[in-house]
Scaffold this active site. Structure first.
Site, short mmCIF file in Angstrom:
data_model
loop_
_atom_site.label_atom_id
_atom_site.label_comp_id
_atom_site.label_asym_id
_atom_site.label_seq_id
_atom_site.Cartn_x
_atom_site.Cartn_y
_atom_site.Cartn_z
N ARG A 8 0.86 -1.18 0.00
CA ARG A 8 0.00 0.00 0.00
C ARG A 8 0.90 1.23 0.00
O ARG A 8 1.94 1.25 0.65
CB ARG A 8 -0.90 -0.01 1.23
CG ARG A 8 -1.90 1.15 1.28
CD ARG A 8 -2.74 1.08 2.54
NE ARG A 8 -3.58 2.26 2.68
CZ ARG A 8 -4.28 2.55 3.77
NH1 ARG A 8 -4.25 1.74 4.82
NH2 ARG A 8 -5.02 3.64 3.81
N HIS A 9 0.50 2.24 -0.74
CA HIS A 9 1.28 3.48 -0.84
C HIS A 9 1.60 4.05 0.54
O HIS A 9 0.97 3.71 1.55
CB HIS A 9 0.49 4.52 -1.63
CG HIS A 9 -0.84 4.85 -1.01
ND1 HIS A 9 -0.98 5.74 0.03
CD2 HIS A 9 -2.08 4.41 -1.28
CE1 HIS A 9 -2.23 5.83 0.38
NE2 HIS A 9 -2.94 5.02 -0.39
N GLY A 10 2.57 4.96 0.59
CA GLY A 10 2.89 5.65 1.83
C GLY A 10 1.78 6.60 2.24
O GLY A 10 0.83 6.85 1.48
N TRP A 14 -4.35 13.05 2.86
CA TRP A 14 -5.67 12.79 3.43
C TRP A 14 -5.64 11.65 4.43
O TRP A 14 -6.47 11.61 5.34
CB TRP A 14 -6.68 12.53 2.31
CG TRP A 14 -7.15 13.81 1.66
CD1 TRP A 14 -6.54 15.03 1.72
CD2 TRP A 14 -8.32 13.97 0.86
NE1 TRP A 14 -7.25 15.95 1.00
CE2 TRP A 14 -8.36 15.33 0.45
CE3 TRP A 14 -9.33 13.11 0.43
CZ2 TRP A 14 -9.38 15.83 -0.36
CZ3 TRP A 14 -10.34 13.61 -0.38
CH2 TRP A 14 -10.37 14.96 -0.75
N GLY A 22 -10.44 7.70 -1.49
CA GLY A 22 -10.99 7.12 -2.71
C GLY A 22 -10.23 7.54 -3.95
O GLY A 22 -9.01 7.45 -4.01
N ARG A 60 -0.44 9.12 -5.32
CA ARG A 60 0.16 8.55 -4.10
C ARG A 60 0.73 7.17 -4.34
O ARG A 60 1.74 6.80 -3.73
CB ARG A 60 -0.86 8.54 -2.97
CG ARG A 60 -2.16 7.81 -3.25
CD ARG A 60 -3.19 8.18 -2.19
NE ARG A 60 -4.45 7.47 -2.24
CZ ARG A 60 -5.50 7.83 -2.97
NH1 ARG A 60 -5.41 8.90 -3.76
NH2 ARG A 60 -6.62 7.13 -2.93
N GLU A 87 -7.85 2.92 -5.76
CA GLU A 87 -8.65 2.75 -4.54
C GLU A 87 -10.13 2.68 -4.93
O GLU A 87 -10.52 3.12 -6.02
CB GLU A 87 -8.37 3.94 -3.61
CG GLU A 87 -9.18 3.95 -2.31
CD GLU A 87 -8.95 2.74 -1.44
OE1 GLU A 87 -9.48 1.66 -1.79
OE2 GLU A 87 -8.28 2.87 -0.40
N HIS A 89 -13.93 3.86 -5.02
CA HIS A 89 -14.57 5.17 -4.98
C HIS A 89 -15.50 5.18 -3.77
O HIS A 89 -16.41 4.37 -3.67
CB HIS A 89 -15.34 5.43 -6.27
CG HIS A 89 -15.72 6.87 -6.46
ND1 HIS A 89 -16.57 7.53 -5.60
CD2 HIS A 89 -15.35 7.78 -7.40
CE1 HIS A 89 -16.72 8.78 -6.00
NE2 HIS A 89 -15.99 8.96 -7.10
N TYR A 90 -15.26 6.11 -2.85
CA TYR A 90 -16.03 6.16 -1.62
C TYR A 90 -17.29 7.00 -1.73
O TYR A 90 -17.92 7.33 -0.71
CB TYR A 90 -15.15 6.67 -0.47
CG TYR A 90 -14.47 5.56 0.29
CD1 TYR A 90 -15.19 4.73 1.14
CD2 TYR A 90 -13.10 5.33 0.16
CE1 TYR A 90 -14.58 3.70 1.85
CE2 TYR A 90 -12.49 4.31 0.86
CZ TYR A 90 -13.22 3.50 1.70
OH TYR A 90 -12.61 2.48 2.39
N ARG A 114 -16.85 0.65 5.25
CA ARG A 114 -15.39 0.54 5.13
C ARG A 114 -14.91 -0.86 4.79
O ARG A 114 -13.94 -1.01 4.05
CB ARG A 114 -14.71 0.97 6.45
CG ARG A 114 -14.77 2.43 6.77
CD ARG A 114 -13.84 2.75 7.94
NE ARG A 114 -12.44 2.64 7.57
CZ ARG A 114 -11.51 2.06 8.32
NH1 ARG A 114 -11.83 1.51 9.47
NH2 ARG A 114 -10.26 2.01 7.92
N ARG A 115 -15.58 -1.90 5.35
CA ARG A 115 -14.94 -3.21 5.34
C ARG A 115 -15.79 -4.35 4.78
O ARG A 115 -15.28 -5.45 4.62
CB ARG A 115 -14.48 -3.57 6.76
CG ARG A 115 -13.29 -2.74 7.25
CD ARG A 115 -12.09 -3.03 6.39
NE ARG A 115 -10.93 -2.19 6.68
CZ ARG A 115 -10.53 -1.18 5.91
NH1 ARG A 115 -11.20 -0.86 4.83
NH2 ARG A 115 -9.46 -0.48 6.23
N HIS A 193 -3.64 0.32 -3.16
CA HIS A 193 -4.40 1.01 -2.13
C HIS A 193 -5.03 0.02 -1.18
O HIS A 193 -5.08 -1.18 -1.44
CB HIS A 193 -5.46 1.89 -2.78
CG HIS A 193 -4.90 2.84 -3.78
ND1 HIS A 193 -4.55 4.14 -3.47
CD2 HIS A 193 -4.59 2.67 -5.10
CE1 HIS A 193 -4.05 4.73 -4.55
NE2 HIS A 193 -4.07 3.86 -5.55
#
Length: 265
Positions: A8-10, A14, A22, A60, A87, A89-90, A114-115, A193
């Protein structure tokens, strides 16, 4: 034996502010840059030298991949970029503080958004954080992407996504692009992500929906999978290069929403 490295990116700007990100295209924080370089150092120390790399098209992830490869002494490795590794889309949650969303909707709904596997957040309306559709691909091996047509291989901008939606767009890329690199014997790095990696880990490990609820991917913690000729994991769950730090970081991810925004390190 085939070797896959998931990362996962650093930390992004945000992430540091505890916001749902997202598809919003935000950059790394200085701490996120350090995390990415440290990941590259861990790969080099472990003798894991990727010969191929894949990222989403979001800044990112793209910058994290570049910093990782530079720190590992592998800046020449080709990096394929594709929106299908983005990622999730939220929807209407993008740009909102997670603790505010938790307070407004409660623990159960917050956790489902979220999960869970198939529950999507409310769809987005026009917001300042709504990005334009990215190109279908930005890979060096496919430099002239087809125009967007609304087909599953083209990135019509979603209004919201569940993890099931992410899985549906990600798996064709896994089979058509990442899998061939692995079968060719290339140690392969995927920088993506939280949710695109959750979708991929769920596919690799055959996770059920209840197991998915507890799966949290920490930022910038290299996760190694050794795969057999069928690209099935030799060890379910893979192995983090720094297991103790990864466990602590995953616990922090699980606790998001229960802490307030903070400034970057």
């Amino acid at each position: 034996m085939r070797t896959l490295i998931l990362l996962r990116h650093g930390e992004s700007a945000w992430n540091a502010r505890n916001l749902f990100t997202g598809w919003a295209d935000v950059d790394l924080t200085p701490w996120g840059e350090q995390q990415a370089r440290r990941s590259g150092e861990l790969l080099r120390a472990a003798g894991l030298l990727p010969a191929a790399a894949h990222t989403s098209v979001l800044t990112r992830a793209v910058r994290s991949a570049a910093l990782v490869l530079e720190a590992a002494g592998l800046s020449q490795v080709p990096v394929a970029r594709d929106w299908r590794l983005n990622e999730r889309h939220y929807g209407a949650l993008q740009g909102r503080d997670k603790s505010d969303v938790l307070g407004e909707y409660g623990e159960e709904r917050f956790r489902l958004w979220r999960r869970s596997y198939d529950v999507a957040p409310p769809p987005a309306t026009d917001t300042p954080h709504d990005p334009a559709p990215p190109p279908a691909t930005g890979t060096p091996r496919d430099p002239a992407p087809p125009p967007a047509t609304g087909t599953p291989r083209d990135p019509a901008l979603p209004r919201t996504e569940s993890l099931a939606d992410v899985t549906a767009r990600l798996l064709p890329y896994w089979h058509d692009h990442i899998g061939p690199d692995l079968r060719a014997g290339r140690t392969t790095l995927v920088v993506a992500h939280s949710n695109s990696l959750r979708a991929l880990v769920a596919h690799l490990d055959g996770l059920g929906r209840e197991e998915l609820l507890g799966l949290n991917i920490p930022t910038a913690m290299p996760l190694r999978y050794d795969l057999d000729e069928r690209l099935a994991p030799v060890v379910r769950g893979g192995r983090y290069l720094d297991p103790r730090a990864a466990a602590a970081a995953a616990a922090e991810v699980a606790d998001e929403g229960h802490r307030s925004s903070r400034s970057t390190r």
